[in-house]
Motif scaffolding. Structure first.
Motif, short mmCIF file in Angstrom:
data_model
loop_
_atom_site.label_atom_id
_atom_site.label_comp_id
_atom_site.label_asym_id
_atom_site.label_seq_id
_atom_site.Cartn_x
_atom_site.Cartn_y
_atom_site.Cartn_z
N ILE A 151 5.23 10.48 -4.80
CA ILE A 151 5.67 10.00 -3.50
C ILE A 151 5.10 10.97 -2.47
O ILE A 151 5.48 12.14 -2.44
CB ILE A 151 7.20 9.95 -3.43
CG1 ILE A 151 7.76 9.06 -4.53
CG2 ILE A 151 7.66 9.50 -2.04
CD1 ILE A 151 9.24 9.22 -4.78
N ILE A 208 4.46 11.41 1.55
CA ILE A 208 4.91 10.87 2.82
C ILE A 208 4.28 11.65 3.97
O ILE A 208 4.35 12.88 4.00
CB ILE A 208 6.45 10.96 2.96
CG1 ILE A 208 7.15 10.42 1.72
CG2 ILE A 208 6.93 10.25 4.22
CD1 ILE A 208 8.61 10.81 1.60
N LYS A 232 5.12 7.31 6.64
CA LYS A 232 4.38 6.34 5.82
C LYS A 232 4.12 6.94 4.44
O LYS A 232 3.99 8.15 4.29
CB LYS A 232 3.07 5.94 6.49
CG LYS A 232 3.28 5.15 7.75
CD LYS A 232 1.96 4.69 8.32
CE LYS A 232 2.20 3.88 9.58
NZ LYS A 232 0.94 3.44 10.17
N TYR A 233 4.02 6.05 3.46
CA TYR A 233 3.85 6.43 2.07
C TYR A 233 2.46 6.05 1.61
O TYR A 233 1.96 4.97 1.94
CB TYR A 233 4.88 5.71 1.20
CG TYR A 233 6.29 6.14 1.50
CD1 TYR A 233 6.98 6.95 0.61
CD2 TYR A 233 6.92 5.77 2.68
CE1 TYR A 233 8.27 7.36 0.89
CE2 TYR A 233 8.21 6.17 2.96
CZ TYR A 233 8.88 6.97 2.07
OH TYR A 233 10.15 7.39 2.35
N LEU A 266 2.92 3.24 -6.05
CA LEU A 266 2.71 4.65 -5.75
C LEU A 266 1.64 5.20 -6.69
O LEU A 266 1.48 4.71 -7.81
CB LEU A 266 4.02 5.42 -5.96
CG LEU A 266 5.17 5.01 -5.04
CD1 LEU A 266 6.45 5.69 -5.48
CD2 LEU A 266 4.85 5.35 -3.59
N ILE A 270 8.43 13.76 -5.49
CA ILE A 270 8.02 13.90 -4.09
C ILE A 270 7.09 15.10 -4.04
O ILE A 270 7.46 16.19 -4.49
CB ILE A 270 9.23 14.11 -3.17
CG1 ILE A 270 10.15 12.88 -3.22
CG2 ILE A 270 8.77 14.38 -1.74
CD1 ILE A 270 11.46 13.05 -2.47
N TRP A 305 -1.81 3.82 3.86
CA TRP A 305 -0.56 4.46 4.27
C TRP A 305 0.33 3.36 4.82
O TRP A 305 0.00 2.73 5.83
CB TRP A 305 -0.81 5.53 5.32
CG TRP A 305 -1.54 6.71 4.76
CD1 TRP A 305 -2.88 6.95 4.80
CD2 TRP A 305 -0.97 7.81 4.05
NE1 TRP A 305 -3.18 8.12 4.16
CE2 TRP A 305 -2.02 8.67 3.69
CE3 TRP A 305 0.34 8.14 3.67
CZ2 TRP A 305 -1.82 9.85 2.98
CZ3 TRP A 305 0.54 9.32 2.97
CH2 TRP A 305 -0.53 10.16 2.63
N LEU A 314 7.37 2.13 3.45
CA LEU A 314 7.81 1.77 2.10
C LEU A 314 8.37 0.35 2.05
O LEU A 314 8.11 -0.38 1.10
CB LEU A 314 8.85 2.77 1.59
CG LEU A 314 9.25 2.65 0.13
CD1 LEU A 314 8.04 2.75 -0.79
CD2 LEU A 314 10.27 3.71 -0.23
N TYR A 373 13.02 3.23 -3.47
CA TYR A 373 13.51 3.03 -2.10
C TYR A 373 15.01 3.35 -2.03
O TYR A 373 15.45 4.08 -1.15
CB TYR A 373 13.24 1.59 -1.67
CG TYR A 373 13.65 1.26 -0.27
CD1 TYR A 373 12.82 1.57 0.80
CD2 TYR A 373 14.85 0.61 0.00
CE1 TYR A 373 13.18 1.27 2.10
CE2 TYR A 373 15.22 0.29 1.29
CZ TYR A 373 14.38 0.62 2.34
OH TYR A 373 14.75 0.32 3.63
#
Length: 127
Positions: free
Chosen positions: A8, A10, A14-15, A28, A80, A98, A101, A117
């Motif tokens: 993950i 970020i 944005k992911y 992901l 993360i 990007w 989520l 999420y």
């Protein structure tokens, strides 16, 4: 049971998402463990293979969860991570973007993104 390490990443809310050219779903970065790898080794290999990231820090690991998919079961290990490197496409059949989520979620089924999420909401990273 197949095991999957996921990253993950970020930036500005944005992911980082990846999608294979012939697929309709975003996911992901990450992938399945191979040849007795640890989860961390698989994460390192997959990030290098998929998005060219070789230097990163694991900030935290969300709780492990399992999901059935097409008559198989998968165990997911979401991490993360942070990095100073700029992700780049390293595989021809892969698209990077990007995204917020909620734009990646599949509203019609239980997916790993839906569970992640919820986990990110539980720890306050998403409102």
């Amino acid at each position: 049971m197949e095991e999957v390490a996921q990253a993950i990443i970020i930036i500005d809310g944005k992911y980082l998402a990846v999608k294979e050219v012939d697929d309709i779903y975003w996911k992901l970065p990450g992938g399945k463990l191979e040849n007795k790898e640890t989860v961390e080794q698989a994460l390192e290999r997959e990030l290098k293979e998929e998005i060219g990231i070789t230097d990163f820090n694991i900030e935290s690991r969300l709780s492990i969860f399992e999901l059935p998919y097409k008559e198989r079961y998968f165990r997911f290990y979401p991490f993360i991570i942070t990095t100073n490197q700029i992700p780049c496409k390293t595989e021809e059949n892969l698209t990077l973007a990007w995204l917020f989520l909620n734009r990646m979620l599949d509203k019609d089924q239980a997916s790993s993104l839906n569970i992640i999420y919820s986990k990110l909401k539980d720890i306050g990273l998403i409102n």
